[in-house]
Design an enzyme around this catalytic site. Structure first.
Site, mmCIF file in Angstrom:
data_model
loop_
_atom_site.group_PDB
_atom_site.id
_atom_site.type_symbol
_atom_site.label_atom_id
_atom_site.label_comp_id
_atom_site.label_asym_id
_atom_site.label_seq_id
_atom_site.Cartn_x
_atom_site.Cartn_y
_atom_site.Cartn_z
ATOM 1 N N ASP A 197 44.054 34.974 36.950
ATOM 2 C CA ASP A 197 43.810 36.331 37.452
ATOM 3 C C ASP A 197 42.493 36.844 36.889
ATOM 4 O O ASP A 197 42.378 37.982 36.445
ATOM 5 C CB ASP A 197 44.970 37.246 37.053
ATOM 6 C CG ASP A 197 44.955 38.576 37.807
ATOM 7 O OD1 ASP A 197 44.322 38.644 38.876
ATOM 8 O OD2 ASP A 197 45.580 39.541 37.324
ATOM 9 N N LEU A 198 41.490 35.977 36.926
ATOM 10 C CA LEU A 198 40.207 36.308 36.313
ATOM 11 C C LEU A 198 39.304 37.017 37.319
ATOM 12 O O LEU A 198 38.814 36.416 38.265
ATOM 13 C CB LEU A 198 39.514 35.036 35.808
ATOM 14 C CG LEU A 198 38.285 35.250 34.917
ATOM 15 C CD1 LEU A 198 38.671 35.953 33.625
ATOM 16 C CD2 LEU A 198 37.616 33.920 34.605
#
Length: 298
Positions: A197-198
């Site tokens: 979830d960068l």
């Protein structure tokens, strides 16, 4: 305990989780009170912050006044894998985990500067910083986290049923491409620990390091899997197709990644997210995904 829960968080959790989300939100004050007793915390006066699945409250340890943040998540089991990943990284490029109570979906974390993120940095320099951080986060994955081999296979098997259930909103050749590519990627997905979830808002300024990632949602597989969100979250700032391709190149090169594999995962995840977004009523992100897939897939 009174907590000023943002209306935007209530709306988002209710849209995603329905009645279950609403019931969980109603129980947050009692949950936070229990956790403050468990960890001997006092809440600061700052308004809570939130993502799609979690509420984050600034706090301090009563024993020494040290700042920290209390994060509560729904569903609570998501904190199990997050805690595994954070323990493996041990603060190397990511927020430091101080403690976890995963039965209640709660994490106690070091406090970073929530007012400064890579979202505030010019796009290409931000991409280079994010790519370098991605390179630092790449390490052998610990046991107990989801595998991209399984995630890729699931995407390959579900994109067409989801496309049909929504009435066929995506161009068929792109759905075919995503299914075929996801299957190919899943067959050789690697075993690295990956921050799944960068995006630029999930990289905050720190004191012990200039930039630290938060909210990792760890998986085991290709580090290139981290690239897509760094593409679509700020694609509006990449005015021309060449700018989109330059952004992908900057991320891949800074991260020491395979450009073709980064492009492939970007197409797969953009199609997957596009369908998910349409399914819950998003309007802006599906448009971004259409542009991203159109640029990279032709």
């Amino acid at each position: 305990m009174e907590i000023d829960i943002p209306d935007t968080f209530v709306e988002e959790r209710t849209r995603i989780a329905g009645t279950q989300g609403h019931q969980w939100i109603a129980g947050i004050p009692a949950l936070v009170e229990r956790l403050c007793e468990r960890w001997d915390l006092r809440l600061d006066s700052e308004s809570p912050r939130h993502g799609a699945n979690s509420l984050v409250l600034s706090a301090r340890r009563r024993v020494d006044g040290a700042p920290c943040v209390l994060k509560v998540c729904q569903p609570p089991e998501t904190t199990v894998t997050e805690a595994i990943g954070l323990r493996a990284w041990a603060g190397r490029g990511v927020v430091r985990l101080l403690d976890a109570w995963t039965d209640d979906g709660a994490l106690l974390l070091e406090r970073l500067d929530a007012g400064r993120s890579l979202a505030d940095v010019e796009l290409l320099p931000a991409a280079e910083l994010a790519g370098a951080l991605l390179r630092r986060l790449t390490m052998p994955a610990p046991p107990g986290i989801p595998r991209l081999a399984d995630i890729g296979t699931e995407i390959a098997e579900t994109v067409w049923p989801r496309q049909r259930a929504l009435g066929g909103p995506l161009p068929g050749p792109w759905v075919d491409l995503a299914a075929r590519t996801a299957r190919d990627l899943a067959a050789d997905a690697g075993e690295s620990l990956v921050h799944a979830d960068l995006h630029y808002g999930n990289v905050l300024a720190g004191t012990r390091e200039p930039w630290l990632a938060i909210d990792p949602r760890p998986v085991a597989g290709d580090p290139e899997y981290s690239v897509p969100e760094l593409m679509w979250t700020r694609i509006d700032e990449a005015a021309e197709p060449a700018d989109v391709r330059d952004l992908l190149t900057a991320l891949a090169d800074a991260g020491g990644l395979d450009r073709d594999r980064a492009r492939a995962w970007t197409v797969v995840r953009a199609v997957d997210y596009w369908l998910w977004g349409l399914g819950i009523g998003l309007t802006e992100d599906p448009v971004r995904c259409r542009r991203l897939v159109g640029t990279l897939a032709g």
